[in-house]
Design a protein around this motif. Structure first.
Motif, PDB file in Angstrom:
ATOM      1  N   ARG A 287      37.706  50.194  41.399  1.00 28.71           N
ATOM      2  CA  ARG A 287      38.269  50.085  40.056  1.00 28.71           C
ATOM      3  C   ARG A 287      39.646  50.732  40.016  1.00 28.71           C
ATOM      4  N   SER A 288      40.433  50.269  39.095  1.00 25.75           N
ATOM      5  CA  SER A 288      41.764  50.838  38.886  1.00 25.75           C
ATOM      6  C   SER A 288      41.627  52.244  38.308  1.00 25.75           C
ATOM      7  N   PRO A 289      42.534  53.154  38.663  1.00 23.45           N
ATOM      8  CA  PRO A 289      42.425  54.528  38.152  1.00 23.45           C
ATOM      9  C   PRO A 289      43.012  54.710  36.748  1.00 23.45           C
ATOM     10  N   THR A 290      43.230  53.646  36.007  1.00 26.69           N
ATOM     11  CA  THR A 290      43.801  53.746  34.668  1.00 26.69           C
ATOM     12  C   THR A 290      42.696  53.944  33.629  1.00 26.69           C
ATOM     13  N   ALA A 291      43.090  54.060  32.374  1.00 28.73           N
ATOM     14  CA  ALA A 291      42.121  54.267  31.295  1.00 28.73           C
ATOM     15  C   ALA A 291      41.227  53.039  31.095  1.00 28.73           C
TER      16      ALA A 291
ATOM     17  N   LEU B 189      39.064  45.672  40.728  1.00 27.29           N
ATOM     18  CA  LEU B 189      40.231  45.159  41.449  1.00 27.29           C
ATOM     19  C   LEU B 189      39.905  43.981  42.354  1.00 27.29           C
ATOM     20  N   TRP B 190      38.625  43.718  42.625  1.00 27.02           N
ATOM     21  CA  TRP B 190      38.315  42.644  43.559  1.00 27.02           C
ATOM     22  C   TRP B 190      38.764  41.267  43.080  1.00 27.02           C
ATOM     23  N   PRO B 191      38.774  40.959  41.770  1.00 30.16           N
ATOM     24  CA  PRO B 191      39.230  39.614  41.396  1.00 30.16           C
ATOM     25  C   PRO B 191      40.702  39.367  41.752  1.00 30.16           C
ATOM     26  N   ILE B 192      41.564  40.329  41.473  1.00 34.45           N
ATOM     27  CA  ILE B 192      42.985  40.116  41.766  1.00 34.45           C
ATOM     28  C   ILE B 192      43.238  40.167  43.270  1.00 34.45           C
ATOM     29  N   LYS B 193      42.476  40.980  43.974  1.00 33.34           N
ATOM     30  CA  LYS B 193      42.619  41.002  45.429  1.00 33.34           C
ATOM     31  C   LYS B 193      42.138  39.685  46.042  1.00 33.34           C
ATOM     32  N   GLY B 194      41.107  39.102  45.471  1.00 30.54           N
ATOM     33  CA  GLY B 194      40.646  37.788  45.925  1.00 30.54           C
ATOM     34  C   GLY B 194      41.688  36.712  45.668  1.00 30.54           C
ATOM     35  N   ILE B 195      42.331  36.784  44.516  1.00 30.96           N
ATOM     36  CA  ILE B 195      43.404  35.832  44.207  1.00 30.96           C
ATOM     37  C   ILE B 195      44.562  36.006  45.183  1.00 30.96           C
TER      38      ILE B 195
ATOM     39  N   PRO C 239      47.252  50.516  19.886  1.00 31.15           N
ATOM     40  CA  PRO C 239      47.689  49.877  21.136  1.00 31.15           C
ATOM     41  C   PRO C 239      46.496  49.573  22.047  1.00 31.15           C
ATOM     42  N   ALA C 240      46.501  48.387  22.600  1.00 27.50           N
ATOM     43  CA  ALA C 240      45.422  47.979  23.504  1.00 27.50           C
ATOM     44  C   ALA C 240      45.654  48.585  24.882  1.00 27.50           C
ATOM     45  N   LEU C 241      44.586  49.066  25.492  1.00 24.97           N
ATOM     46  CA  LEU C 241      44.696  49.681  26.816  1.00 24.97           C
ATOM     47  C   LEU C 241      44.845  48.642  27.927  1.00 24.97           C
ATOM     48  N   TRP C 242      44.392  47.441  27.707  1.00 25.67           N
ATOM     49  CA  TRP C 242      44.286  46.442  28.758  1.00 25.67           C
ATOM     50  C   TRP C 242      45.533  45.588  28.948  1.00 25.67           C
ATOM     51  N   THR C 243      46.480  45.638  28.031  1.00 22.14           N
ATOM     52  CA  THR C 243      47.561  44.651  28.055  1.00 22.14           C
ATOM     53  C   THR C 243      48.525  44.820  29.224  1.00 22.14           C
ATOM     54  N   LEU C 244      48.935  46.015  29.524  1.00 21.20           N
ATOM     55  CA  LEU C 244      49.898  46.215  30.606  1.00 21.20           C
ATOM     56  C   LEU C 244      49.322  45.788  31.947  1.00 21.20           C
ATOM     57  N   GLU C 245      48.126  46.239  32.234  1.00 21.31           N
ATOM     58  CA  GLU C 245      47.503  45.896  33.511  1.00 21.31           C
ATOM     59  C   GLU C 245      47.150  44.412  33.587  1.00 21.31           C
ATOM     60  N   SER C 246      46.725  43.839  32.478  1.00 25.47           N
ATOM     61  CA  SER C 246      46.428  42.404  32.467  1.00 25.47           C
ATOM     62  C   SER C 246      47.692  41.589  32.713  1.00 25.47           C
TER      63      SER C 246
ATOM     64  N   SER D 240      41.647  44.953  52.380  1.00 28.77           N
ATOM     65  CA  SER D 240      41.617  45.576  51.066  1.00 28.77           C
ATOM     66  C   SER D 240      40.594  44.904  50.154  1.00 28.77           C
ATOM     67  N   PHE D 241      40.482  43.585  50.240  1.00 26.97           N
ATOM     68  CA  PHE D 241      39.505  42.842  49.435  1.00 26.97           C
ATOM     69  C   PHE D 241      38.081  43.223  49.829  1.00 26.97           C
ATOM     70  N   ILE D 242      37.823  43.297  51.114  1.00 19.49           N
ATOM     71  CA  ILE D 242      36.490  43.677  51.595  1.00 19.49           C
ATOM     72  C   ILE D 242      36.162  45.107  51.175  1.00 19.49           C
ATOM     73  N   TYR D 243      37.135  45.999  51.271  1.00 20.74           N
ATOM     74  CA  TYR D 243      36.932  47.390  50.855  1.00 20.74           C
ATOM     75  C   TYR D 243      36.544  47.458  49.377  1.00 20.74           C
ATOM     76  N   SER D 244      37.247  46.674  48.542  1.00 15.49           N
ATOM     77  CA  SER D 244      36.960  46.744  47.106  1.00 15.49           C
ATOM     78  C   SER D 244      35.579  46.180  46.768  1.00 15.49           C
ATOM     79  N   LEU D 245      35.068  45.293  47.603  1.00 10.80           N
ATOM     80  CA  LEU D 245      33.722  44.767  47.382  1.00 10.80           C
ATOM     81  C   LEU D 245      32.636  45.683  47.940  1.00 10.80           C
ATOM     82  N   GLN D 246      32.901  46.302  49.093  1.00 12.57           N
ATOM     83  CA  GLN D 246      31.883  47.102  49.772  1.00 12.57           C
ATOM     84  C   GLN D 246      31.533  48.385  49.039  1.00 12.57           C
ATOM     85  N   TYR D 247      32.491  49.025  48.463  1.00 13.59           N
ATOM     86  CA  TYR D 247      32.252  50.360  47.913  1.00 13.59           C
ATOM     87  C   TYR D 247      32.023  50.317  46.406  1.00 13.59           C
ATOM     88  N   GLY D 248      31.022  49.551  46.011  1.00 12.85           N
ATOM     89  CA  GLY D 248      30.588  49.571  44.622  1.00 12.85           C
ATOM     90  C   GLY D 248      31.580  48.961  43.649  1.00 12.85           C
TER      91      GLY D 248
END
Length: 168
Positions: free
Chosen positions: A125-129, A134-140, A45-52, A114-122
């Motif tokens: 990232r999502s807490p999943t495996a 997260l900045w790309p989806i927050k930008g969208i 099973p791929a780890l990325w499919t659900l979140e994608s 939220s978008f600025i926060y995700s860019l400022q602090y390195g």
């Protein structure tokens, strides 16, 4: 009123193009979910499919929201609305659009923070495996909210023009 008509024309054209392109996002989601099913049966099973798939769905409905407003495909209570004259509809729509604008401004305020926060602090990232950034989806999301806000302002301008008796 040429500035108002130009604003309507530009906003409607941009949102129509974005909405028509976004419509094909359903195929992206189908592909992701199909791969998820195939990989679970035949491979690891791929780890990325659900979140994608979740990210694709967010992009699909956020970027398509302005186009839905433009087409008038939002839910209305037609019990009374359908029997009203076009002038009365424009009056009620001009009043109720403020609720939508307020809602979108509040969402946009939170989304930008939220978008600025995700860019400022390195790079948040999502807490999943899989741990995608997260900045790309927050930008969208911020982009989609801006487009919806502009479309709501365009609809308000159209209502004002209708109330003045002008053709749109």
């Amino acid at each position: 009123m040429t500035a108002a008509r130009r604003f309507i024309t530009v906003v409607d054209a941009v949102n129509r193009r974005v909405g028509r392109i976004t419509m094909y996002g359903i195929f992206v989601m189908i592909g992701i979910l199909l791969w998820s099913s195939v990989s679970k049966v035949f491979f690891l099973p791929a780890l990325w499919t659900l979140e994608s798939a979740q990210f694709a769905m967010v992009a699909y409905y956020i970027l398509g929201g302005a186009y839905a407003i433009q087409l008038g495909s939002n839910v209305r209570m037609d019990l009374l609305y359908g029997a009203w004259s076009p002038r009365r509809r424009a009056l009620v729509d001009a009043f109720t659009i403020f609720c939508l604008i307020f809602y979108l401004v509040v969402l946009l305020y939170g989304g930008i923070g939220s978008f600025i926060y995700s860019l400022q602090y390195g790079g948040e990232r999502s807490p999943t495996a899989w741990r995608p950034y997260l900045w790309p989806i927050k930008g969208i999301m911020v982009t989609g909210l801006i487009l919806m806000l502009l479309q709501a302002l365009s609809e308000f301008t159209k209502d004002i023009l209708r109330l003045r008796g002008e053709d749109i």
